[in-house]
Design a protein around this motif. Structure first.
Motif, short mmCIF file in Angstrom:
data_model
loop_
_atom_site.label_atom_id
_atom_site.label_comp_id
_atom_site.label_asym_id
_atom_site.label_seq_id
_atom_site.Cartn_x
_atom_site.Cartn_y
_atom_site.Cartn_z
N LEU A 1 -6.11 -2.96 4.21
CA LEU A 1 -5.38 -2.03 5.05
C LEU A 1 -6.36 -1.48 6.08
O LEU A 1 -7.22 -0.67 5.75
CB LEU A 1 -4.76 -0.89 4.25
CG LEU A 1 -3.87 0.06 5.05
CD1 LEU A 1 -2.61 -0.65 5.52
CD2 LEU A 1 -3.51 1.29 4.23
N ILE A 51 -1.83 -4.25 7.78
CA ILE A 51 -2.03 -4.84 6.47
C ILE A 51 -2.29 -6.33 6.65
O ILE A 51 -1.68 -6.99 7.51
CB ILE A 51 -0.82 -4.59 5.55
CG1 ILE A 51 -1.13 -5.04 4.11
CG2 ILE A 51 0.44 -5.25 6.08
CD1 ILE A 51 -0.08 -4.59 3.09
N TRP A 78 0.85 -1.18 0.00
CA TRP A 78 0.00 0.00 0.00
C TRP A 78 0.89 1.23 0.00
O TRP A 78 1.85 1.32 0.79
CB TRP A 78 -0.92 0.05 1.22
CG TRP A 78 -2.08 -0.89 1.17
CD1 TRP A 78 -2.17 -2.11 1.75
CD2 TRP A 78 -3.32 -0.68 0.51
NE1 TRP A 78 -3.39 -2.67 1.50
CE2 TRP A 78 -4.12 -1.81 0.73
CE3 TRP A 78 -3.84 0.37 -0.26
CZ2 TRP A 78 -5.42 -1.94 0.22
CZ3 TRP A 78 -5.12 0.25 -0.77
CH2 TRP A 78 -5.89 -0.90 -0.53
#
Length: 123
Positions: free
Chosen positions: A81, A70, A36
């Motif tokens: 997330l 995560i 992410w």
């Protein structure tokens, strides 16, 4: 070859929570390293979190450690997330990314990217 679609962004007050999802296409997801990243307006894209294919290993940016988690569900081809105790400085477009084999903290190591989802945290 790999398509990634983020969802779950939105508006939230400081101190609140959101859970982002990234759905990936195709077989082989369980071997993908996933990350992410986020990009605030006028700023560089920065690393947020990453996870190994098995989900055993993770990495977090110092700025989110202890607040964000995560995770992944390989049966659903999805990475998540979980964002808690959100701060205004978390406001950004959040992107998920995939590497065919490994996970990294560097954006240029990822081969595939989603379209992004906006997260806005009000003070």
């Amino acid at each position: 070859q790999v398509q990634l679609v983020e969802s779950g962004g939105g508006l939230v007050q400081a101190g609140g929570s959101l859970r982002l999802s990234c759905a990936a296409s195709g077989r082989g997801f369980s071997s993908y390293g996933m990350g992410w990243f986020r990009q605030a307006a006028g700023k560089e894209r920065e690393f947020v979190a990453a996870i190994s294919g098995s989900g055993v290993s993770t990495s977090y940016a110092d700025s989110v450690k202890g607040r964000f988690t995560i995770s992944r569900d390989n049966a659903k081809n999805t990475v998540y997330l979980q964002m808690n105790i959100l701060k205004p400085e978390d406001t950004a477009v959040y992107y998920c990314a995939a590497n065919r084999l490994l996970y990294y903290t560097e954006a240029d190591k990822y081969d595939y990217w989603g379209q992004g989802t906006q997260v806005t945290v009000s003070s």
